[in-house]
Design a protein around this motif. Structure first.
Motif, PDB file in Angstrom:
ATOM      1  N   TRP A 159       0.593  -1.231  -0.379  1.00  0.00           N
ATOM      2  CA  TRP A 159      -0.035   0.176   0.562  1.00  0.00           C
ATOM      3  C   TRP A 159       0.602   1.702   0.306  1.00  0.00           C
ATOM      4  O   TRP A 159       1.013   1.330   0.991  1.00  0.00           O
ATOM      5  N   PRO A 160       1.151   2.045  -1.317  1.00  0.00           N
ATOM      6  CA  PRO A 160       2.048   3.002  -1.006  1.00  0.00           C
ATOM      7  C   PRO A 160       2.045   4.148  -0.483  1.00  0.00           C
ATOM      8  O   PRO A 160       2.450   5.376  -0.016  1.00  0.00           O
ATOM      9  N   HIS A 161       0.558   4.485   0.139  1.00  0.00           N
ATOM     10  CA  HIS A 161       0.138   5.989   0.980  1.00  0.00           C
ATOM     11  C   HIS A 161       0.805   5.193   2.356  1.00  0.00           C
ATOM     12  O   HIS A 161       0.631   5.818   3.670  1.00  0.00           O
ATOM     13  N   SER A 162       1.254   3.943   2.449  1.00  0.00           N
ATOM     14  CA  SER A 162       1.685   3.299   3.736  1.00  0.00           C
ATOM     15  C   SER A 162       2.410   4.068   4.241  1.00  0.00           C
ATOM     16  O   SER A 162       3.725   3.885   3.269  1.00  0.00           O
ATOM     17  N   PRO A 163       2.931   4.351   5.792  1.00  0.00           N
ATOM     18  CA  PRO A 163       4.222   4.849   5.675  1.00  0.00           C
ATOM     19  C   PRO A 163       5.353   3.732   6.223  1.00  0.00           C
ATOM     20  O   PRO A 163       6.649   4.175   5.834  1.00  0.00           O
ATOM     21  N   VAL A 164       4.805   2.611   5.589  1.00  0.00           N
ATOM     22  CA  VAL A 164       6.507   1.600   6.417  1.00  0.00           C
ATOM     23  C   VAL A 164       6.537   1.382   4.505  1.00  0.00           C
ATOM     24  O   VAL A 164       7.666   0.464   4.350  1.00  0.00           O
ATOM     25  N   ILE A 165       5.604   1.692   3.569  1.00  0.00           N
ATOM     26  CA  ILE A 165       6.146   1.164   2.293  1.00  0.00           C
ATOM     27  C   ILE A 165       6.448   2.258   1.695  1.00  0.00           C
ATOM     28  O   ILE A 165       7.621   2.916   1.276  1.00  0.00           O
ATOM     29  N   GLY A 166       5.784   3.303   1.239  1.00  0.00           N
ATOM     30  CA  GLY A 166       5.629   4.494   0.576  1.00  0.00           C
ATOM     31  C   GLY A 166       5.928   4.243  -1.146  1.00  0.00           C
ATOM     32  O   GLY A 166       6.231   2.571  -1.686  1.00  0.00           O
ATOM     33  N   PHE A 167       6.019   5.278  -2.118  1.00  0.00           N
ATOM     34  CA  PHE A 167       6.061   5.100  -3.451  1.00  0.00           C
ATOM     35  C   PHE A 167       7.237   4.122  -4.130  1.00  0.00           C
ATOM     36  O   PHE A 167       7.328   3.503  -4.923  1.00  0.00           O
TER      37      PHE A 167
END
Length: 471
Positions: free
Chosen positions: A178-186
């Protein structure tokens, strides 16, 4: 889920697998489908009257004798269920306590009070069987063993669980990101897409364009530096023009993969012929005039155009009876040679998202399709509506694109708008900003349309709040 530990689920999975295979091969007659729907509607009506506090009161006028003799033509005598009913009733809408479900979801609550949407194994098996059956040939065209990315929220949301289970059923690997997650990001999401590499991607149209934008900013070419073969998109309005643009951005097949909601679950899914098709084995569908509530007749092309009303044909945590989705659709009977002999459905946007343009109501799907059909290669878009001193409505389209690549199409787009709507259109270039990413959370209108004729709505404010967290 591992149904081996639950014998009833094993039996249900096998039964539905065989039923859907038989239906997809065209072995069901119209009479057999009607008999199936009648029996299931009777079963569900009796079930909710017994188990749901809301329906026990709402359907108090229906006796067991009445239900036992009910036919499809009798269904309009049963009251509608509305979104306001769901918000007011909350857990009283449920037919089982949450402790008897396998998972708890809820609506986002961005435009109203969140409503509980728990699912039992039976709920998930019924809905996942539709997707597994319909998606099998879609994915098979791209290989036997794919890596599928899922770019959607997971917290209290069905996206990751549903698509993950369906892909596992079909033998494909899954990467949830999930790119909007701070764990992942775009940046990390794009890195994972290249590293694995990801062959297919479930996401919203807005996410597909945002990922292409971020890849371009990183010096990458979405068409050549990634291995995407198919984009399976859902959650937002999707006209053929928008699909064609996203396919061109990625050099991949772009599909409108699913029409569903947290409340009502799977309502239609894409098949190998490219059409979004209903699931008449697990839902009964009506199309009504949103203003009168009366059934609409097919038009000259055989399409029924109006608000979709659905009745779930399976018992579980929260079956809904004559649920007014609030969505406009065009529904057409299956054509000869259809991949699945189920009606074709076009989701046209919410009833309240229609725009009054010089006294004519225009739905989002047709407006988007009209304004964007000449353009390819843009990474975002937004529509602005104004009114001049004479009372004439005006449209402006803003594209995030290189003007040199699309300038030749501007004149044609302006002429299309004038010919179809009789409205002047101007086309400009710029960056609409993060508000366009909020369509799946709020609405197409709040995300994509700046209507300077109207007051700022609650949905507009919700979209602005979400966008502020994504800046």
């Amino acid at each position: 889920m591992f149904t081996h530990y639950h014998p009833d689920s094993v039996r249900l999975t096998a039964e539905l697998h065989d039923m859907f295979d038989d239906f997809s091969r065209g072995n069901w007659s119209a009479d057999s489908l009607e008999s199936h729907q009648v029996l299931r509607i009777r079963e569900v009506l009796s079930y909710v009257r017994t188990h749901s506090p809301f329906y026990r009161e709402r359907l108090a006028g229906l006796t067991e004798q009445t239900i036992a003799g009910l036919r499809l033509d009798d269904l309009p005598r049963v009251p509608f269920t509305t979104k306001d009913d769901l918000r007011t009733a909350q857990f009283d809408m449920l037919s089982l306590p949450v402790s008897e479900a396998w998972v708890f979801y809820e609506t986002t609550g961005t435009t109203g009070v969140p409503t509980p949407c728990p699912r039992t194994e039976s709920d998930s098996i019924h809905n996942n069987t539709v997707l597994t059956s319909y998606y099998r040939d879609v994915f098979a065209a791209h290989g036997e063993k794919l890596v599928i990315g899922i770019s959607g929220p997971s917290e209290l949301h069905a996206t990751g669980d549903t698509f993950g289970d369906v892909c596992r059923d079909l033998g494909h690997a899954v990467a949830k990101m999930w790119p909007h997650s701070p764990v992942i990001g775009f940046d990390r999401a794009l890195e994972v897409m290249r590293l694995l590499p990801v062959n297919g991607l479930f996401c919203t149209p807005g996410m597909a364009m945002r990922l292409a934008e971020k890849a371009t900013e990183a010096g990458l070419d979405p068409r050549t530096d990634f291995s995407l073969d198919v984009l399976m998109m859902t959650g937002e309005l999707m006209s053929p023009s928008l699909l064609a643009n996203i396919g061109s951005l990625w050099g991949a097949e772009a599909r409108n993969a699913l029409y569903a909601s947290q409340e009502a679950s799977v309502l239609a899914a894409v098949t190998s012929d490219g059409a979004l098709r209903t699931a008449p084995l697990i839902n009964h569908y009506e199309v009504i005039d949103p203003d009168t509530g009366q059934a609409v007749r097919p038009d000259a092309d055989g399409a029924r155009h109006g608000e979709l009303v659905v009745t779930n044909l399976y018992t579980g945590a929260k079956p809904l009876i004559r649920y007014r989705t609030g969505d406009l659709v065009r529904m057409t009977d299956p054509e000869p040679g259809a991949a699945v002999p189920a009606p074709r459905l076009e989701a046209l946007g919410r009833v309240r998202d229609r725009l009054d343009l010089n006294g004519r109501l225009v739905n989002g799907y047709d407006l988007e399709n009209l304004l964007l059909r000449r353009f390819h290669g843009y990474q975002d878009y937004q529509i602005t509506v104004t009114r001049d001193d004479s009372g004439q409505d005006l449209l402006a389209l803003t594209l995030k694109a290189d003007p040199a690549h699309v300038r030749d199409d501007v004149e044609q787009a302006v002429e299309d708008c004038r010919e179809v709507l009789g409205i002047p259109l101007t086309v400009g270039f710029g960056t609409p900003g993060p508000i366009t990413s909020t369509g799946a959370m709020v609405s197409w209108k709040a995300a994509r349309v700046v209507d300077l004729r109207a007051r700022v709505s609650t949905e507009n404010r919700s979209a602005e709040r979400i966008a502020a967290t994504r800046t």
